[in-house]
Write a protein that holds these residues in place. Structure first.
Motif, PDB file in Angstrom:
ATOM      1  N   ARG A   1      -7.458  -4.866   1.051  1.00 56.20           N
ATOM      2  CA  ARG A   1      -6.585  -4.623   2.321  1.00 56.20           C
ATOM      3  C   ARG A   1      -6.772  -6.070   2.927  1.00 56.20           C
ATOM      4  NH1 ARG A   1      -9.177   0.925   2.401  1.00 56.20           N
ATOM      5  NH2 ARG A   1      -7.525   2.201   2.228  1.00 56.20           N
TER       6      ARG A   1
ATOM      7  N   GLN B   1       0.195   2.775  -0.694  1.00 60.98           N
ATOM      8  CA  GLN B   1       1.246   2.270  -0.190  1.00 60.98           C
ATOM      9  C   GLN B   1       1.315   2.775   1.374  1.00 60.98           C
ATOM     10  OE1 GLN B   1       3.524   4.367  -3.363  1.00 60.98           O
ATOM     11  NE2 GLN B   1       4.523   2.457  -3.754  1.00 60.98           N
ATOM     12  N   ASP B   2       0.837   4.201   1.639  1.00 59.91           N
ATOM     13  CA  ASP B   2       1.247   4.578   2.956  1.00 59.91           C
ATOM     14  C   ASP B   2       0.080   3.923   3.939  1.00 59.91           C
ATOM     15  OD1 ASP B   2       2.914   6.556   2.387  1.00 59.91           O
ATOM     16  OD2 ASP B   2       1.367   8.024   2.168  1.00 59.91           O
ATOM     17  N   ASP B   3      -1.013   3.495   3.468  1.00 60.04           N
ATOM     18  CA  ASP B   3      -2.144   2.504   4.086  1.00 60.04           C
ATOM     19  C   ASP B   3      -1.619   1.165   4.462  1.00 60.04           C
ATOM     20  OD1 ASP B   3      -4.710   2.213   5.189  1.00 60.04           O
ATOM     21  OD2 ASP B   3      -4.685   0.807   3.532  1.00 60.04           O
TER      22      ASP B   3
ATOM     23  N   ALA C   1       1.756   0.382   4.464  1.00 59.08           N
ATOM     24  CA  ALA C   1       3.101   0.299   5.192  1.00 59.08           C
ATOM     25  C   ALA C   1       2.179   0.640   6.725  1.00 59.08           C
ATOM     26  CB  ALA C   1       3.815   1.640   5.063  1.00 59.08           C
ATOM     27  N   ALA C   2       1.368   1.274   7.157  1.00 54.95           N
ATOM     28  CA  ALA C   2       0.852   1.594   8.320  1.00 54.95           C
ATOM     29  C   ALA C   2       0.469   0.121   8.948  1.00 54.95           C
ATOM     30  CB  ALA C   2      -0.223   2.536   8.306  1.00 54.95           C
ATOM     31  N   SER C   3       0.135  -0.672   8.099  1.00 62.16           N
ATOM     32  CA  SER C   3      -0.188  -2.155   8.633  1.00 62.16           C
ATOM     33  C   SER C   3       0.903  -2.965   8.656  1.00 62.16           C
ATOM     34  CB  SER C   3      -1.316  -2.482   7.758  1.00 62.16           C
ATOM     35  OG  SER C   3      -2.495  -1.820   7.869  1.00 62.16           O
ATOM     36  N   GLY C   4       2.200  -2.584   8.138  1.00 61.61           N
ATOM     37  CA  GLY C   4       3.400  -3.520   8.202  1.00 61.61           C
ATOM     38  C   GLY C   4       3.322  -4.386   6.872  1.00 61.61           C
TER      39      GLY C   4
ATOM     40  N   ALA D   1       7.071  -2.136   1.965  1.00 62.69           N
ATOM     41  CA  ALA D   1       7.341  -1.052   2.805  1.00 62.69           C
ATOM     42  C   ALA D   1       8.684  -1.234   3.431  1.00 62.69           C
ATOM     43  CB  ALA D   1       6.371  -1.284   3.889  1.00 62.69           C
TER      44      ALA D   1
END
Length: 160
Positions: free
Chosen positions: A77, A107-109, A111-114, A153
């Motif tokens: 990450r 992917q969700d993780d 996307a949460a960080s842009g 994302a």
């Protein structure tokens, strides 16, 4: 299914998992079992050394079901995009949607960080490639042994 950080006492299981994933690839060479085992041990050690050296800040996760290891997920990450370093499930755990669920969570993780998510898939691993494409990954580049793929994302939809 749950995830936990890999520990030193996971090395024997990780080695067996590597053997399980790769033995069929080398079986056509006709090597004696002892030679194939020694080769796969060496390849596992080299891969592990590479991952821990070049992705030292990655999360090296063990996938468990009923407190028993069934796979591994190595995820880096960092900006500008996360990297799915490696994902693998035991043969008897495949085809149940577990890999898709793990990737969707990554992917969700991201996307949460842009951020997006990148990965590499071996040429000839058509099942994995189809899964990645179904999950929105696009082919970016052919490398000597792998194809680079990227998931972006979605941009937030502006509302007025």
């Amino acid at each position: 299914m749950s995830l936990r950080a890999a520990r030193d006492d996971d090395m024997a299981w990780l080695r067996r998992h590597y053997h399980q994933r790769r033995a069929a690839e080398f079986a056509p060479l006709g090597w004696p079992a002892a030679a194939l085992d020694a080769f796969l041990d060496q390849q596992f050690a080299l891969q592990h050394q590479h991952y821990t050296r070049y992705y030292a800040d990655a999360q090296f996760l063990i996938v468990e079901r009923d407190a028993a290891p069934i796979g591994r997920l190595y995820l880096l990450r960092r900006a500008p995009e996360h990297l799915l370093v490696d994902i693998g499930l035991d043969a008897n755990q495949r085809g149940q949607g577990l890999g898709a669920a793990l990737i969707a969570a990554a992917q969700d993780d991201a996307a949460a960080s842009g951020r997006g998510l990148r990965l590499h898939v071996e040429h000839g691993n058509d099942a994995a490639r189809r899964l990645y494409q179904r999950l929105g990954f696009e082919h970016e580049e052919n490398l000597p042994t792998h194809a680079a793929m990227r998931w972006r994302a979605r941009e937030p939809v502006a509302t007025d």
